[in-house]
Write a protein that holds these residues in place. Structure first.
Motif, short mmCIF file in Angstrom:
data_model
loop_
_atom_site.label_atom_id
_atom_site.label_comp_id
_atom_site.label_asym_id
_atom_site.label_seq_id
_atom_site.Cartn_x
_atom_site.Cartn_y
_atom_site.Cartn_z
N THR A 31 0.80 -1.23 0.00
CA THR A 31 0.00 0.00 0.00
C THR A 31 0.83 1.28 0.00
O THR A 31 0.27 2.37 -0.03
CB THR A 31 -0.95 0.03 1.21
OG1 THR A 31 -0.19 -0.06 2.41
CG2 THR A 31 -1.94 -1.12 1.15
N HIS A 32 2.14 1.16 0.04
CA HIS A 32 3.00 2.34 0.07
C HIS A 32 4.14 2.21 -0.94
O HIS A 32 4.83 1.19 -0.95
CB HIS A 32 3.62 2.54 1.46
CG HIS A 32 2.64 2.85 2.54
ND1 HIS A 32 2.41 4.15 2.97
CD2 HIS A 32 1.84 2.06 3.28
CE1 HIS A 32 1.51 4.13 3.93
NE2 HIS A 32 1.14 2.88 4.13
N GLY A 101 1.81 8.32 1.72
CA GLY A 101 0.51 8.06 1.13
C GLY A 101 0.66 7.74 -0.34
O GLY A 101 1.77 7.50 -0.82
N ARG A 102 -0.42 7.77 -1.07
CA ARG A 102 -0.39 7.41 -2.48
C ARG A 102 -0.01 8.58 -3.38
O ARG A 102 0.31 8.38 -4.55
CB ARG A 102 -1.74 6.85 -2.91
CG ARG A 102 -2.16 5.59 -2.19
CD ARG A 102 -1.18 4.47 -2.41
NE ARG A 102 -1.18 4.00 -3.79
CZ ARG A 102 -0.37 3.05 -4.26
NH1 ARG A 102 0.52 2.49 -3.46
NH2 ARG A 102 -0.43 2.67 -5.53
N TYR A 106 3.52 13.58 -0.90
CA TYR A 106 3.67 13.21 0.51
C TYR A 106 5.14 13.06 0.90
O TYR A 106 6.02 12.96 0.06
CB TYR A 106 2.92 11.91 0.80
CG TYR A 106 1.42 12.03 0.81
CD1 TYR A 106 0.62 10.93 1.07
CD2 TYR A 106 0.78 13.24 0.56
CE1 TYR A 106 -0.76 11.01 1.08
CE2 TYR A 106 -0.60 13.34 0.56
CZ TYR A 106 -1.36 12.21 0.83
OH TYR A 106 -2.72 12.30 0.83
#
Lengths: 121, 107
Positions: A31-32, A101-102, A106
């Motif tokens: 997810t990262h 984050g996506r 970030y």
């Protein structure tokens, strides 16, 4: 606890190949984005490129495109940085870091401990 | 390409306030992050998105960003704050950009 643990220091000769690793734990690895950052001796931080572990899509800074390859294996939560032909100028500490984050705007919230690569004949 | 300019060094006495600047064209429109790097250690995020302080970072660390300058402010400086500090942004043309770094010396 989120951790990024990198492989150990390497000493190589010019022309040799090398792959270093960055293993994530304590979070969902897919997810990262993971990024790689170079720090040459006594110098600042340089962004090299990044990878999305969910699909292994990677992109690169123009300064490093074609000289390094970034890959990942989500089955073992590990990202890689590799060279097929090392140069003396590749001598540096290489850090992996996690994008918070996506969005690429970030920050990098967790960093590996760094891998020192020394290339010398 | 987008360039971030930091002073090479800043010196401050213990207990005083240190301000480290990061200059860039219209940087106020970007999200600025700051990292602290002590000798022999990996960078640590101390401020994200201009002024957000991650968990575990002392309240003495704060950030601001406006116009062409972002600033990292360290209040009541301690000897343990001595380190290199880097600013970082994402730019649409240059992607990830780091400033050259500022060495903070505590006198």
């Amino acid at each position: 606890e989120v951790r990024l643990v990198q492989s150990g220091a390497e000493v190589k000769k010019p022309g040799e190949s090398l792959r270093i690793s960055c293993k994530g734990s304590g979070y969902n690895f897919t997810t990262h984005w993971i990024t790689w950052v170079r720090q040459m001796p006594g110098k600042g931080l340089e962004w090299m490129g990044r990878i999305d572990p969910s699909d292994s899509y990677a992109d690169y800074s123009p300064s490093f495109q074609g000289h390094v390859t970034i890959s990942s294996d989500d089955s073992i939560n590990t990202a890689y940085l590799q060279w097929s032909t090392l140069r003396a100028s590749d001598t540096a500490i290489y850090y992996c870091a996690r994008l918070m984050g996506r969005q690429f705007t970030y920050a990098y919230d967790y960093w590996g401990q760094g891998t020192l690569v020394t290339v010398s004949s | 390409s987008y360039v971030l300019t930091q002073p090479p060094s800043v010196s401050v006495a213990p207990g005083k306030t240190a301000r480290i600047t990061c200059g860039g064209n219209n940087i106020g429109s970007k999200s600025v992050h700051w990292y602290q790097q002590k000798p022999g250690q990996a960078p640590v995020l101390v401020i994200s998105s201009d002024s957000d302080r991650p968990s575990g970072i002392p309240e003495r660390f704060s950030g601001s960003n406006s116009g062409n300058t972002a600033t990292l402010t360290i209040s009541r400086v301690e000897a343990g704050d001595e380190a290199d500090y880097y600013c970082h942004v994402w730019d649409s043309s240059s992607d990830q950009v780091f400033g050259g770094g500022t060495k903070l010396t505590v006198l």
